[in-house]
Design a protein around this motif. Structure first.
Motif, short mmCIF file in Angstrom:
data_model
loop_
_atom_site.label_atom_id
_atom_site.label_comp_id
_atom_site.label_asym_id
_atom_site.label_seq_id
_atom_site.Cartn_x
_atom_site.Cartn_y
_atom_site.Cartn_z
N THR A 1 0.84 -1.19 0.00
CA THR A 1 0.00 0.00 0.00
C THR A 1 0.87 1.24 0.00
O THR A 1 2.11 1.16 0.05
CB THR A 1 -0.94 0.00 1.22
N TYR A 2 0.24 2.41 -0.05
CA TYR A 2 0.94 3.69 -0.09
C TYR A 2 0.36 4.60 0.98
O TYR A 2 -0.81 4.48 1.33
CB TYR A 2 0.81 4.34 -1.47
N PHE A 3 1.17 5.52 1.45
CA PHE A 3 0.73 6.40 2.52
C PHE A 3 -0.49 7.21 2.09
O PHE A 3 -1.39 7.45 2.89
CB PHE A 3 1.86 7.34 2.93
N LEU B 1 -4.57 8.06 3.92
CA LEU B 1 -5.24 9.34 4.16
C LEU B 1 -6.72 9.29 3.80
O LEU B 1 -7.55 9.95 4.44
CB LEU B 1 -4.55 10.45 3.35
N PHE B 2 -7.04 8.51 2.79
CA PHE B 2 -8.41 8.52 2.28
C PHE B 2 -9.19 7.25 2.60
O PHE B 2 -10.39 7.18 2.34
CB PHE B 2 -8.40 8.72 0.75
N LYS B 3 -8.51 6.25 3.18
CA LYS B 3 -9.16 4.96 3.38
C LYS B 3 -10.37 5.07 4.31
O LYS B 3 -11.44 4.54 4.00
CB LYS B 3 -8.15 3.95 3.96
N PHE B 4 -10.21 5.75 5.43
CA PHE B 4 -11.31 5.82 6.40
C PHE B 4 -12.53 6.55 5.83
O PHE B 4 -13.63 6.00 5.85
CB PHE B 4 -10.85 6.48 7.70
N SER C 1 -11.07 -1.16 8.26
CA SER C 1 -10.38 -1.08 6.98
C SER C 1 -9.13 -0.21 7.07
O SER C 1 -8.07 -0.55 6.53
CB SER C 1 -11.33 -0.52 5.92
N PHE C 2 -9.25 0.91 7.78
CA PHE C 2 -8.10 1.80 7.97
C PHE C 2 -6.98 1.10 8.73
O PHE C 2 -5.81 1.12 8.33
CB PHE C 2 -8.55 3.05 8.73
N LEU C 3 -7.33 0.42 9.84
CA LEU C 3 -6.32 -0.26 10.64
C LEU C 3 -5.65 -1.40 9.88
O LEU C 3 -4.47 -1.68 10.06
CB LEU C 3 -6.96 -0.80 11.93
N LYS C 4 -6.41 -2.06 9.04
CA LYS C 4 -5.85 -3.13 8.22
C LYS C 4 -4.72 -2.61 7.34
O LYS C 4 -3.64 -3.22 7.25
CB LYS C 4 -6.96 -3.75 7.36
N LEU D 1 -0.60 -3.15 7.38
CA LEU D 1 0.13 -3.50 6.16
C LEU D 1 1.27 -2.52 5.90
O LEU D 1 2.39 -2.91 5.58
CB LEU D 1 -0.83 -3.52 4.98
N TRP D 2 0.98 -1.24 6.08
CA TRP D 2 1.99 -0.18 5.90
C TRP D 2 3.15 -0.37 6.87
O TRP D 2 4.33 -0.25 6.50
CB TRP D 2 1.33 1.18 6.08
N GLU D 3 2.82 -0.67 8.13
CA GLU D 3 3.86 -0.87 9.13
C GLU D 3 4.76 -2.05 8.78
O GLU D 3 6.00 -1.96 8.85
CB GLU D 3 3.21 -1.12 10.49
#
Length: 259
Positions: free
Chosen positions: A195-197, A201-204, A235-238, A242-244
């Motif tokens: 994923t990308y940062f 920003l827009f996922k939530f 969905s945001f936390l998922k 993944l980003w982490e």
């Protein structure tokens, strides 16, 4: 019903749900409960309903479901979760089914019950899930989450539903939301997803708009609003997880390289 059917359930501390589930399984020829170490009364309740209890260490949902499937003695099996309850009309429909070689599985409409509200609108109302199948033609993909039955052959759908009691209070709802989101993030990383940062920003907000407005959960009252919030947070936390994980993998030293 011209076939014997085994039912199997995986459990961990389900004493608030399991009796309600088992009450609707009186017609089954065999009930298998695979428990991964409950500290409450789940096992004792299962024994009251004549279930066979098998203890097995939990690795992930897919592997646990496949293990439970392999413990059944009949070819036709029903996979059900402890927080799911067959409706009386669905029980009658199953009992009146004449099983033939034409179909190897049956999907069941599943309806969401959240904070005491039966959802009459949205994608969680009567969503079809494949649960009753001939194990000669089916198996579980051993995923960490999103465990799925794969069958080889034709399926058909039942008309009557079962209810899915997801969360009866906000505290449990938050806990399930967070735990499942983190597992989903790990699963995505293991499958090579990235994923990308900017997506974070827009996922939530985009997920909330989709679930609350486009999926019509605004028609399910305040429970529909809270469910939409939970869905968006999950969905945001998922994707945060993944980003982490992908950032850690980038900054981890290559094998054999030491500082």
């Amino acid at each position: 019903m011209n076939q014997k059917i085994s039912v199997f359930i995986i459990t961990l501390n389900e004493n608030q749900n399991i009796a309600r589930c088992l009450e609707k399984l009186f017609w089954a020829d065999e009930i298998i409960i695979v428990d991964s170490g409950s500290s409450d009364e789940t096992v004792q309740i299962g024994l009251l309903y004549k279930a066979k209890i098998i203890f097995h260490k939990f690795e992930n949902f897919g592997k646990q479901k496949q293990f439970a499937l392999l413990q059944t003695k009949n070819d036709w099996v029903l996979s059900i979760d402890a927080d799911e309850v067959l409706s009386d009309s669905l029980v009658n429909e199953i009992q009146n089914t004449v099983f033939t070689s034409e179909f190897v599985g049956y999907t069941i409409p599943r309806t969401h019950v959240f904070l005491g509200k039966v959802f009459k609108f949205g994608t969680e109302n009567k969503r079809p899930v494949l649960r009753l199948f001939n194990k000669k033609n089916g198996f579980f993909i051993e995923n960490k989450v999103h465990e799925t039955v794969i069958v080889q052959g034709k399926t058909r759908s039942y008309e009557n539903e079962m209810l899915h009691y997801t969360s009866e209070d906000v505290t449990k709802g938050i806990s399930k939301c967070v735990n499942y989101a983190l597992l989903s993030g790990e699963f995505m990383f293991e499958k090579g997803k990235r994923t990308y940062f900017i997506k974070l920003l827009f996922k939530f907000p985009l997920e909330f708009i989709k679930v609350y407005l486009f999926n019509r959960n605004f028609l399910n009252g305040y429970q529909g609003f809270i469910w939409s919030m939970f869905s968006a947070i999950g969905s945001f936390l998922k994707y945060v997880k993944l980003w982490e994980l992908q950032r850690k993998s980038i900054h981890s030293p290559a094998p054999g390289i030491h500082s």
